[in-house]
Design a protein around this motif. Structure first.
Motif, short mmCIF file in Angstrom:
data_model
loop_
_atom_site.label_atom_id
_atom_site.label_comp_id
_atom_site.label_asym_id
_atom_site.label_seq_id
_atom_site.Cartn_x
_atom_site.Cartn_y
_atom_site.Cartn_z
N ASP A 61 0.82 -1.22 0.00
CA ASP A 61 0.00 0.00 0.00
C ASP A 61 0.85 1.26 0.00
OD1 ASP A 61 -2.44 -1.25 -0.23
OD2 ASP A 61 -2.65 -1.53 1.94
N THR A 87 -5.70 -2.30 -4.21
CA THR A 87 -5.06 -2.65 -2.95
C THR A 87 -5.16 -4.15 -2.69
OG1 THR A 87 -5.06 -2.12 -0.58
CG2 THR A 87 -7.21 -2.24 -1.62
N PHE A 122 -0.25 -5.78 -4.65
CA PHE A 122 -1.13 -4.79 -5.27
C PHE A 122 -1.58 -5.36 -6.61
CE2 PHE A 122 3.17 -3.55 -6.65
CZ PHE A 122 3.01 -3.31 -8.01
#
Ligand code: PLP
Length: 412
Positions: free
Chosen positions: A330, A346, A356
């Motif tokens: 993140d 995310t 990700f």
């Protein structure tokens, strides 16, 4: 800091796996005036979108369109065919399968959650052999439905739906097959009738290139029959009145007029014979997935999907290497967003902070993906992640040396 009048220069790179970027052509179609949903013109639009969406699901049977997000269509599928206390067999492929499982509990069903143990299950598709084995053991036929996710958006892993169908048949089990293809439809190959699916659930804001706000249940005759005796409470979601009124091109309540204009346009774009029709659409996304994975491999990073046979053509999950001090996925995403105006997906649930997601669904082309990959490469370096090589170069090499057939290059 984030305000609604935040307008950076150029286009934002919306590379999350849904909502996906909405093409200008669809935005223009949606800007037509909102018309009388009981008037004569509306019936023409109604017939047009119902025909088009049937072709996208590859079904001859009814498709129900709800003014709701995908979650609503999940509830619609369960509540139309099941009764309180019914056993259902669900399979844990990732976060979305887990959310659907939670919903089944809240609705008063008894879901059993099959899957591989630990984090490993989130790196593979549905194991049809495990479903077959479980159904064979259910000699009393207590299990009323098998629920699987076609494209697990939290991980970038697809599942072989035809194999699940064959597993149910091999077990000679009467359970219904319910499939979430909310993010798969219109980017990954999907055949509702041919694969023998009873209810397929989908939504507007992923492969269909529309804003969020409408969702779908594609039905089978067996599912429609089951809905007549199913006892879970249903009113807004009930198929019968909608399917009946749809025969005239209308809905029992106010449908989402402007999103339906957009849907009509999206169907035209996805089905356009000059761009290879649906098969052309699937081929474009397979190729984009290849290019993005070439980049991830060149960076020396792991792809969340551990089985190349089920790599998603919709999105790629990128795992963070161990041992990057204080930098989780993140943090990398935040750098890429703040520095390069590019949104990435995310990590959800069990893989929060560990990976990700790069979307390659909906409206893309080679150069938008190259831009997104450049943003990722710069962001990873700024975050201090050691890369083995240039993913941007690898993706350029892939796209450059694997031209899409001319007819498949553009969707619009
Ligand atoms: C997006 C998504 C959902 C949830 O849909 P909403 O429109 O957010 O309600 C469910 N399942 C999958 C696989 C998804 O990708």
């Amino acid at each position: 800091m984030l305000t609604l009048d935040f307008h950076p220069t150029g286009r934002h790179f919306l590379q999350i796996p849904g909502p996906s970027p909405v093409p200008d052509r669809i935005l223009r179609a949606m800007s037509l005036p909102t018309i009388d949903h009981r008037g004569p013109e509306f019936g023409v639009l109604g017939h047009r979108v119902l025909k088009g969406i049937g072709q996208i699901f590859q079904t001859k049977h009814p498709v129900v369109i709800y003014p709701a997000s995908g979650t609503g269509a999940w509830e619609a599928a369960l509540s139309n065919v099941l009764s309180p206390g019914d056993s259902v067999l669900m399979y844990e492929t990732g976060h979305f399968a887990s959310l659907w499982n939670k919903m089944a509990v809240r609705l008063g069903l008894k879901p059993e959650f099959l899957g591989l143990p630990g984090a490993e299950g989130w790196r593979h598709g549905v194991r049809a052999d495990m479903i077959e084995e479980r159904l064979k053991a259910d000699t009393q036929h207590a299990i009323k439905a098998v629920c699987v996710v076609h494209n697990e958006t939290s991980t970038g892993v697809t599942s072989n739906i035809l194999a699940v169908r064959k597993a149910i048949d091999a077990a000679k089990h009467p359970a219904l097959l319910l499939v979430d293809s909310i993010s798969g439809l219109a980017s990954a190959e999907y055949r509702h009738d041919e694969w023998g699916v009873d209810v397929t659930i989908s939504g507007s804001q992923k492969g269909l290139m529309l804003p969020p706000g409408i969702s779908f249940n594609a039905l089978s005759p067996k599912a429609m029959e089951a809905s007549k005796s199913a006892k879970l409470p249903k009113a807004f979601w009930a198929w019968d009145e909608i399917v009946e009124m749809n025969k005239t091109g209308y809905w029992p309540y106010t449908p989402n007029t402007n999103l339906l204009y957009g849907l009509a346009e999206a169907c035209d774009m996805l089905l356009a014979p000059e761009h290879g029709g649906l098969e052309g659409t699937f081929a474009r996304h397979r190729r984009w997935g290849e290019g993005v994975r070439a980049a991830v491999k060149a960076w020396g990073l792991q792809i969340q999907c551990a089985d190349p046979a089920v790599y998603s053509p919709v999105l790629t999950g990128v795992m963070m290497p161990d041992g990057v001090d204080g930098v989780d996925a993140d943090a990398v995403r935040r750098i890429i967003y703040e520095r390069f105006d590019c949104s990435l997906g995310t990590g959800l649930g069990k893989v929060k902070g560990r990976m990700f997601r790069i979307g390659h669904l909906g409206d893309c082309n080679d150069l938008t993906l190259m831009g997104a990959l450049a943003g990722c490469e710069m962001g990873l370096k700024i975050a201090g992640v050691k890369l083995a090589g240039s993913g941007v170069q690898a993706a350029m090499d892939y796209f450059g040396s694997h031209p899409a057939p001319v007819a498949l290059q553009k969707a619009a």
